[in-house]
Design a protein around this motif. Sequence first.
Motif, PDB file in Angstrom:
ATOM      1  N   ARG A 222      10.492  -0.407   2.361  1.00 46.41           N
ATOM      2  CA  ARG A 222      10.799  -0.035   0.959  1.00 46.41           C
ATOM      3  C   ARG A 222      11.950  -0.878   0.415  1.00 46.41           C
TER       4      ARG A 222
ATOM      5  N   ARG B 148       0.148  -2.782   0.630  1.00 47.97           N
ATOM      6  CA  ARG B 148      -1.107  -3.076   1.312  1.00 47.97           C
ATOM      7  C   ARG B 148      -1.010  -4.374   2.123  1.00 47.97           C
TER       8      ARG B 148
ATOM      9  N   ASP C 129       7.163   4.844  -7.055  1.00 45.26           N
ATOM     10  CA  ASP C 129       8.613   5.078  -7.172  1.00 45.26           C
ATOM     11  C   ASP C 129       9.248   4.123  -8.175  1.00 45.26           C
TER      12      ASP C 129
ATOM     13  N   ARG D 107      -3.600  11.083   1.238  1.00 45.00           N
ATOM     14  CA  ARG D 107      -2.634  10.081   0.740  1.00 45.00           C
ATOM     15  C   ARG D 107      -1.645  10.713  -0.242  1.00 45.00           C
TER      16      ARG D 107
ATOM     17  N   ASP E 249       2.225  10.509   0.496  1.00 41.23           N
ATOM     18  CA  ASP E 249       3.060   9.768  -0.461  1.00 41.23           C
ATOM     19  C   ASP E 249       4.094  10.674  -1.125  1.00 41.23           C
TER      20      ASP E 249
END
Length: 210
Positions: free
Chosen positions: A98, A38, A120, A169, A173
């Motif tokens: 990531r 975020r 994850d 989402r 995702d």
Amino acid sequence: MKKIIAVDGPAGAGKSTVSKIVAARLGYTYIDTGAMYRAVALKVLLSGKTVEDVTQNIDIKLDESGKVFLDGHEVTKEIRTPEVSRGASDVAKFGVVRKRLTELQREMATQGKVIMDGRDIGTQVLPNADLKIFLTASVEERARRRFEELKEKNFAADFEQIKKEISLRDKQDSEREIAPLAQAEDAILLDSTDLNIEQVVEKILQLAAC
Ligand code: DC
């Protein structure tokens, strides 16, 4: 007692609520990785820079009380808007983001006694976690909880709209190419649709103790 606990699952399953309580009960540190995605999204939105540029030079800190700092400024509230929620799911598709956040998250977990939540954690960030939970709930129930939460805060809320956003989402995702939302093979599935917060907390505490 399990020293590293990973909690993954879709948006609105209650991961952060229960993880915070479990952390407090065990005297562990809670790490909210969604807040980090975020913060990246907020910086992209505010700066107008590319995701790559933003990621190269970003400082994200989470303190013990749950406050989030972006480049030294507190952004705890700013990162909770629907716009930032969508943005976080968008920036989370980028490999550069990531990679950077995964490095930071692993660093944060090195001292142990942590409970980390995200999408994850069990599959990519902390594959050797001592306990992995995959916390889920039906879309209807997750939308209902979010709706009640917004109503309580006196925010305007439209149930069908919330349900649509949550479904979108979920799809983004779990269908992205890199590190999608997925249950690790050795994770324990916990469906909270018919459980209250305390029941989920109790279940995790039991699992953490064995
Ligand atoms: O948990 P949250 O709703 O605050 O997360 C916001 C977004 O960040 C979510 O839609 C997907 C992304 N995210 C991710 O890709 N990997 C994580 N470990 C945590 C969050």
